[in-house]
Design an enzyme around this catalytic site. Structure first.
Site, PDB file in Angstrom:
ATOM      1  N   TRP A   1      -5.244   0.728  10.219  1.00  0.00           N
ATOM      2  CA  TRP A   1      -5.440   0.454   8.734  1.00  0.00           C
ATOM      3  C   TRP A   1      -5.017  -0.827   8.472  1.00  0.00           C
ATOM      4  O   TRP A   1      -5.388  -1.382   7.361  1.00  0.00           O
ATOM      5  CB  TRP A   1      -4.327   1.793   8.385  1.00  0.00           C
ATOM      6  CG  TRP A   1      -4.468   1.666   6.816  1.00  0.00           C
ATOM      7  CD1 TRP A   1      -3.463   1.394   5.925  1.00  0.00           C
ATOM      8  CD2 TRP A   1      -5.614   2.126   5.912  1.00  0.00           C
ATOM      9  NE1 TRP A   1      -3.818   1.399   4.653  1.00  0.00           N
ATOM     10  CE2 TRP A   1      -5.076   1.983   4.469  1.00  0.00           C
ATOM     11  CE3 TRP A   1      -6.659   2.476   6.094  1.00  0.00           C
ATOM     12  CZ2 TRP A   1      -5.854   2.147   3.492  1.00  0.00           C
ATOM     13  CZ3 TRP A   1      -7.647   2.827   4.993  1.00  0.00           C
ATOM     14  CH2 TRP A   1      -7.122   2.646   3.760  1.00  0.00           C
TER      15      TRP A   1
ATOM     16  N   TYR B   1       0.861  -1.385   0.108  1.00  0.00           N
ATOM     17  CA  TYR B   1      -0.141  -0.181   0.001  1.00  0.00           C
ATOM     18  C   TYR B   1       0.931   1.347  -0.001  1.00  0.00           C
ATOM     19  O   TYR B   1       0.812   2.169  -0.723  1.00  0.00           O
ATOM     20  CB  TYR B   1      -1.025   0.100   1.159  1.00  0.00           C
ATOM     21  CG  TYR B   1      -1.832   1.332   1.335  1.00  0.00           C
ATOM     22  CD1 TYR B   1      -2.798   1.402   0.463  1.00  0.00           C
ATOM     23  CD2 TYR B   1      -1.769   2.134   2.125  1.00  0.00           C
ATOM     24  CE1 TYR B   1      -3.680   2.622   0.412  1.00  0.00           C
ATOM     25  CE2 TYR B   1      -2.269   3.251   2.305  1.00  0.00           C
ATOM     26  CZ  TYR B   1      -3.415   3.471   1.392  1.00  0.00           C
ATOM     27  OH  TYR B   1      -3.981   4.660   1.345  1.00  0.00           O
TER      28      TYR B   1
ATOM     29  N   GLU C   1     -11.496   4.463   3.698  1.00  0.00           N
ATOM     30  CA  GLU C   1     -10.918   5.444   4.748  1.00  0.00           C
ATOM     31  C   GLU C   1     -12.287   5.614   5.851  1.00  0.00           C
ATOM     32  O   GLU C   1     -11.999   5.449   6.931  1.00  0.00           O
ATOM     33  CB  GLU C   1     -10.851   6.671   4.113  1.00  0.00           C
ATOM     34  CG  GLU C   1      -9.300   6.511   3.384  1.00  0.00           C
ATOM     35  CD  GLU C   1      -8.190   6.514   4.214  1.00  0.00           C
ATOM     36  OE1 GLU C   1      -8.294   6.578   5.419  1.00  0.00           O
ATOM     37  OE2 GLU C   1      -7.157   6.156   3.548  1.00  0.00           O
TER      38      GLU C   1
END
Length: 185
Positions: free
Chosen positions: A51, A21, A43
């Site tokens: 995350w 990522y 998000e």
């Protein structure tokens, strides 16, 4: 500790997940509306979670939300909402599921008015973080300060995704992110 630095301290398995990522997505401009919508959904779902949890469930999100096809998600029915709330491959939070569907409908309206979701974002650029948060809260569901900040950093509209010395930062600069275009000379 920055994300760039934190990755270097992770175990091999965690590092691989985050590094993909970090190196290939975080901070790079996105020009496809479905991908922008997908990033917004991720998000929003990260709120209150790590995350890492979202990265682990990313493929589940793509499958559950029709590969983030805005038109398909906007047409979801009550049965689709219940399907999503029963899907262990995603975050089963009613507010977040409803936000994804309602935000898809909102994006369809923005596409009609501005030509694309990306053009709507571009139309409002540049703004301060506080101005962006106010705009997103007025326009979308479940979009607070951290969600808006991370979303805009992750797509190249706000600076700060990477350390100045990070090699990924140098690669992102080649793609001329919007925050760079508005930076004072």
């Amino acid at each position: 500790m920055s994300y760039c630095t934190a990755i270097e301290t992770m175990t091999a398995e965690r590092k691989a997940l985050h590094k993909n990522y970090h190196d290939n997505h975080y901070g790079f401009p996105i020009h496809n509306d479905n991908e922008l919508f997908g990033r917004l959904v991720l998000e929003i779902n990260q709120a209150g979670l790590s995350w890492e949890t979202i990265l682990k469930k990313e493929e589940g999100f793509k499958k559950a939300y029709s590969n983030f096809d805005i038109k398909k998600v906007a047409a979801y029915t009550a049965a689709d909402r219940e399907r999503l709330l029963a899907d262990p491959a995603i975050i089963r939070n009613r507010l977040k599921v409803n936000a994804a569907i309602e935000n898809a409908k909102t994006i369809l309206g923005l596409q009609q008015e501005f030509g694309s979701f990306e053009k709507w974002i571009e139309h409002h650029h540049p703004k301060s973080k506080e101005e962006w948060v106010k705009l997103f809260k007025k326009t979308f569901k479940f979009t607070g300060g951290e969600i808006v900040n991370e979303f805009l950093m992750s797509i190249g509209y706000l600076p700060g995704a990477h350390d100045e010395h990070c090699k990924t930062q140098r690669e992102i600069l080649k793609h001329k992110p919007m925050w760079l275009q508005s930076a004072p000379i």
